[in-house]
Design an enzyme around this catalytic site. Structure first.
Site, PDB file in Angstrom:
ATOM      1  N   TYR A  20      -0.987   6.741  -6.907  1.00 31.57           N
ATOM      2  CA  TYR A  20       0.239   7.230  -6.137  1.00 31.57           C
ATOM      3  C   TYR A  20      -0.580   7.232  -4.564  1.00 31.57           C
ATOM      4  O   TYR A  20      -0.636   6.897  -3.710  1.00 31.57           O
ATOM      5  CB  TYR A  20       0.867   8.201  -6.810  1.00 31.57           C
ATOM      6  CG  TYR A  20       1.866   8.696  -5.585  1.00 31.57           C
ATOM      7  CD1 TYR A  20       3.499   8.891  -5.605  1.00 31.57           C
ATOM      8  CD2 TYR A  20       1.571   9.987  -4.927  1.00 31.57           C
ATOM      9  CE1 TYR A  20       4.124   9.290  -4.838  1.00 31.57           C
ATOM     10  CE2 TYR A  20       2.073  10.512  -4.257  1.00 31.57           C
ATOM     11  CZ  TYR A  20       3.878  10.088  -4.333  1.00 31.57           C
ATOM     12  OH  TYR A  20       4.916  10.564  -3.079  1.00 31.57           O
ATOM     13  N   LYS A  79      -0.098   4.868  -1.213  1.00 27.05           N
ATOM     14  CA  LYS A  79       0.462   5.618   0.255  1.00 27.05           C
ATOM     15  C   LYS A  79      -0.703   5.634   1.246  1.00 27.05           C
ATOM     16  O   LYS A  79      -0.689   5.526   2.372  1.00 27.05           O
ATOM     17  CB  LYS A  79       0.884   7.181  -0.426  1.00 27.05           C
ATOM     18  CG  LYS A  79       1.976   7.255  -1.108  1.00 27.05           C
ATOM     19  CD  LYS A  79       3.171   7.411  -0.198  1.00 27.05           C
ATOM     20  CE  LYS A  79       4.607   7.777  -1.272  1.00 27.05           C
ATOM     21  NZ  LYS A  79       5.738   7.159  -0.920  1.00 27.05           N
TER      22      LYS A  79
END
Length: 235
Positions: free
Chosen positions: A140, A144
């Protein structure tokens, strides 16, 4: 601060700028849209997404563009003619799987930014995440961080990244344990502004920051800075 912000916003309105929002159906995007319309910062707001969010397309200063994110090149026109772009688009690995998460949170976002830049957009605001790092071992945070870097490489005249911590928002489908966690974090958010942040504070910060003139071309607002800006804008 309130008086200065009011002056900045009035000067900004006089420029008759237009913007688009990606992810207006999500929690942050929905509140951001409310903020922008309430403060009347733009002469036109375009929502770009998979589906229409409003039945009445004749709403004042609001346009809707339905696109297929798998074929964004076919919808380049939707990204043309905007001065400012906001991206609150995203999903989770739990909802979309690993490949789906990367496709939505990276591929769709970067491609949209490329089309916006080619279409004349000069200012781009990206909702990212606390801890984003393209070198991270966590998928994650790695995705990002990679998105942040890839968009920066496009060379927008102004590029603002927002890295909120745990987002506090009431979801009707939430489970009791999630509700209790939000209540606990909410009570601590003002004493410990790095742990969590209410959705409306993030949205206010993004709207307010649009009219400010940062010293640098690219900027990263961590959770504490987002909180300070969002709370000052509410005064």
């Amino acid at each position: 601060m309130a008086e200065d912000m009011a002056t900045l916003e009035e000067n900004f309105r006089r420029q008759n700028k237009s913007c688009f929002i990606l992810g207006a159906s999500g929690e942050t995007g929905r509140v951001l849209l409310q903020q922008l319309r309430q403060r009347k910062l733009f002469s036109k707001i375009t929502l770009i997404g998979r589906r229409r969010l409003f039945e009445d397309s004749a709403q004042e200063n609001l346009a809707q563009e339905v696109v297929d994110f798998e074929k964004l090149d076919d919808y380049a026109a939707a990204f043309q003619g905007h001065d400012v772009g906001y991206c609150c688009l995203g999903t989770t690995k739990a909802k979309a799987g690993t490949e789906g998460f990367i496709r939505v949170d990276h591929d769709y976002v970067v491609k949209s930014a490329e089309l916006a830049k080619a279409g004349g957009c000069s200012q781009f605001h990206l909702e990212s995440s606390k801890g984003a790092d393209k070198s991270s071992s966590f998928l994650y945070l790695k995705v990002k961080g990679q998105v942040e870097a890839d968009i920066e490489a496009l060379g927008f005249n102004r590029y603002s990244i927002y890295r909120p911590a745990v987002l506090l928002v009431d979801r009707q489908e939430s489970r009791p344990t999630e509700w209790l966690a939000r209540k606990f974090l909410s009570s601590c958010s003002f004493m410990f502004p790095t742990m969590s942040i209410p959705i409306d504070v993030v949205a206010r910060a993004m709207a307010s920051n649009t009219v400010l003139q940062p010293e640098q071309k690219s900027e990263i607002l961590e959770n504490k800075a987002i909180s300070a800006l969002g709370q000052s804008a509410a005064k």
